[in-house]
Write an enzyme that holds these catalytic residues in place. Sequence first.
Site, PDB file in Angstrom:
ATOM      1  N   GLY A  60      37.777  18.113  36.409  1.00  0.00           N
ATOM      2  CA  GLY A  60      37.970  19.465  37.202  1.00  0.00           C
ATOM      3  C   GLY A  60      39.197  19.958  37.019  1.00  0.00           C
ATOM      4  O   GLY A  60      39.406  21.009  36.826  1.00  0.00           O
TER       5      GLY A  60
ATOM      6  N   GLU B 146      52.914   4.350  25.911  1.00  0.00           N
ATOM      7  CA  GLU B 146      52.743   4.794  24.760  1.00  0.00           C
ATOM      8  C   GLU B 146      51.317   5.329  24.376  1.00  0.00           C
ATOM      9  O   GLU B 146      51.127   5.974  23.440  1.00  0.00           O
ATOM     10  CB  GLU B 146      53.292   3.787  23.678  1.00  0.00           C
ATOM     11  CG  GLU B 146      54.938   3.767  23.713  1.00  0.00           C
ATOM     12  CD  GLU B 146      55.368   3.288  22.376  1.00  0.00           C
ATOM     13  OE1 GLU B 146      55.069   3.730  21.338  1.00  0.00           O
ATOM     14  OE2 GLU B 146      55.913   2.262  22.395  1.00  0.00           O
TER      15      GLU B 146
ATOM     16  N   ASP C 271      27.300  10.355  28.544  1.00  0.00           N
ATOM     17  CA  ASP C 271      28.323  10.399  29.511  1.00  0.00           C
ATOM     18  C   ASP C 271      28.549   8.711  29.809  1.00  0.00           C
ATOM     19  O   ASP C 271      29.854   8.537  29.963  1.00  0.00           O
ATOM     20  CB  ASP C 271      28.002  11.496  30.480  1.00  0.00           C
ATOM     21  CG  ASP C 271      29.301  11.488  31.397  1.00  0.00           C
ATOM     22  OD1 ASP C 271      30.162  12.249  30.765  1.00  0.00           O
ATOM     23  OD2 ASP C 271      29.033  11.023  32.512  1.00  0.00           O
TER      24      ASP C 271
ATOM     25  N   SER D 290      37.608  18.818  53.188  1.00  0.00           N
ATOM     26  CA  SER D 290      37.917  20.110  52.212  1.00  0.00           C
ATOM     27  C   SER D 290      37.611  21.322  52.779  1.00  0.00           C
ATOM     28  O   SER D 290      37.955  22.512  52.143  1.00  0.00           O
ATOM     29  CB  SER D 290      36.933  19.943  51.006  1.00  0.00           C
ATOM     30  OG  SER D 290      37.048  18.617  50.319  1.00  0.00           O
TER      31      SER D 290
ATOM     32  N   HIS E   9      25.858  17.195  36.064  1.00  0.00           N
ATOM     33  CA  HIS E   9      25.808  16.169  35.416  1.00  0.00           C
ATOM     34  C   HIS E   9      24.326  15.836  35.442  1.00  0.00           C
ATOM     35  O   HIS E   9      23.634  16.151  36.449  1.00  0.00           O
ATOM     36  CB  HIS E   9      26.886  14.818  35.991  1.00  0.00           C
ATOM     37  CG  HIS E   9      26.588  13.518  35.201  1.00  0.00           C
ATOM     38  ND1 HIS E   9      26.330  13.215  33.987  1.00  0.00           N
ATOM     39  CD2 HIS E   9      26.511  12.379  36.015  1.00  0.00           C
ATOM     40  CE1 HIS E   9      26.107  12.058  33.852  1.00  0.00           C
ATOM     41  NE2 HIS E   9      26.365  11.291  35.019  1.00  0.00           N
TER      42      HIS E   9
ATOM     43  N   SER F  80      36.344  17.077  42.478  1.00  0.00           N
ATOM     44  CA  SER F  80      37.213  17.339  41.205  1.00  0.00           C
ATOM     45  C   SER F  80      36.304  18.488  40.303  1.00  0.00           C
ATOM     46  O   SER F  80      37.183  19.465  39.968  1.00  0.00           O
ATOM     47  CB  SER F  80      36.604  15.944  40.300  1.00  0.00           C
ATOM     48  OG  SER F  80      37.335  16.174  39.022  1.00  0.00           O
TER      49      SER F  80
ATOM     50  N   GLN G 103      24.017  12.839  45.779  1.00  0.00           N
ATOM     51  CA  GLN G 103      23.105  13.891  45.353  1.00  0.00           C
ATOM     52  C   GLN G 103      21.616  13.859  46.023  1.00  0.00           C
ATOM     53  O   GLN G 103      21.040  14.987  46.668  1.00  0.00           O
ATOM     54  CB  GLN G 103      23.090  14.463  44.063  1.00  0.00           C
ATOM     55  CG  GLN G 103      24.289  14.584  43.787  1.00  0.00           C
ATOM     56  CD  GLN G 103      24.281  15.572  42.267  1.00  0.00           C
ATOM     57  OE1 GLN G 103      23.009  15.891  41.839  1.00  0.00           O
ATOM     58  NE2 GLN G 103      25.515  15.783  41.675  1.00  0.00           N
TER      59      GLN G 103
ATOM     60  N   GLU H  14      31.896   6.631  29.129  1.00  0.00           N
ATOM     61  CA  GLU H  14      32.885   6.176  30.126  1.00  0.00           C
ATOM     62  C   GLU H  14      32.902   4.630  30.405  1.00  0.00           C
ATOM     63  O   GLU H  14      33.911   4.136  30.556  1.00  0.00           O
ATOM     64  CB  GLU H  14      32.301   6.604  31.498  1.00  0.00           C
ATOM     65  CG  GLU H  14      32.158   8.083  31.964  1.00  0.00           C
ATOM     66  CD  GLU H  14      31.340   8.684  33.002  1.00  0.00           C
ATOM     67  OE1 GLU H  14      31.532   9.752  33.592  1.00  0.00           O
ATOM     68  OE2 GLU H  14      30.759   7.766  33.542  1.00  0.00           O
TER      69      GLU H  14
END
Length: 332
Positions: A134, A231, A191, A53, A108, A27, A86, A195
């Site tokens: 992203g 909506e 963050d 990727s 982040h 992302s 990570q 979320e």
Amino acid sequence: MPKMYYENDADLSLISDKTIGVIGYGSQGHAHAQNLNDKSLNVQVGLYEGSSSWEKVKKDGLKVGLVADVCKQSDIIMMLIPDHLQASVYNESVLPYLLPGKTLMFGHGFNIHYEAIKPPDNIDVSMIAPKAPGHRVREVFVKGAGVPGLLAIHQDVSGIAKDIGLAYAKGIGCTRAGVLDTTFKEETETDLFGEQTVLCGGVTQLIKSAFEVMVEAGYQPESAYFECMHELKLIVDLLYQGGMEYMRYSVSDTAEYGDYSRGPRVIDENVKENMRKVLKEVQDGSFAREWISENDEGRPTFDKLRKENSDHPIEKVGKELRDVMTFLKDSD
């Protein structure tokens, strides 16, 4: 007052002669790499061997290599792979190449704040965190705009870590909208809290609960979907454009009165108390430990919750209705 930085506060030339390694092409990774490339910066993407990727990066006209090779060649290394991956990737393929003078960056603060990653003390460590997914970072950049971003410095060995960070922020377009000076702690905790309580967890649970109440009361699922899910975009767009006042100005007086008089009955002090408990779990690290443990154990709870939510009736009726809304496919 918090410090905000804009285009004139950032000097792109500070990184124009450096090699930037973007680790990951998900992302955030694809947006950072493509935006930096459009700014004529020397960027390359680091992926694991066999990554799906790999061909996409090459198709997008970018250099690609194994994470270790990219880190070895890069002056600036931006970590943009998922939080739970990570630490292992860092220890195996990044840490051996963190020589003095290099900059380690994050999108982040999770792994630095919760100390899953502990960088050597002879390098700069900073963060540029765009406040958007992203695809949105890329979309608005191409249109000549940008999304806001957050800047934090964990280690400033060079004395210019903030300047390098701002240059990077300019490279991906964030200084067009504004970059807020913050800390790894504040970015990470706000963050995660946002979320869990509003942006993802709070909104989806509110939608599902309202849908269930309406269907249980005998209303058509399609009517409930339109009212509780479809909506929502109208209201969010109004909030995005002008805040709560503009949204309330734009809706009917009946809706505005219902907002004032019934909203606090739905989202009451009990909800706020639950939010405080969620925030505490973010602050004391218990959520981070739970998430890391969940991944170490093969994600049994995550997979179970994903399946339960994908099977919810609102998802079934929503898919059927969206399939005939051709304009949604056109907008994609």
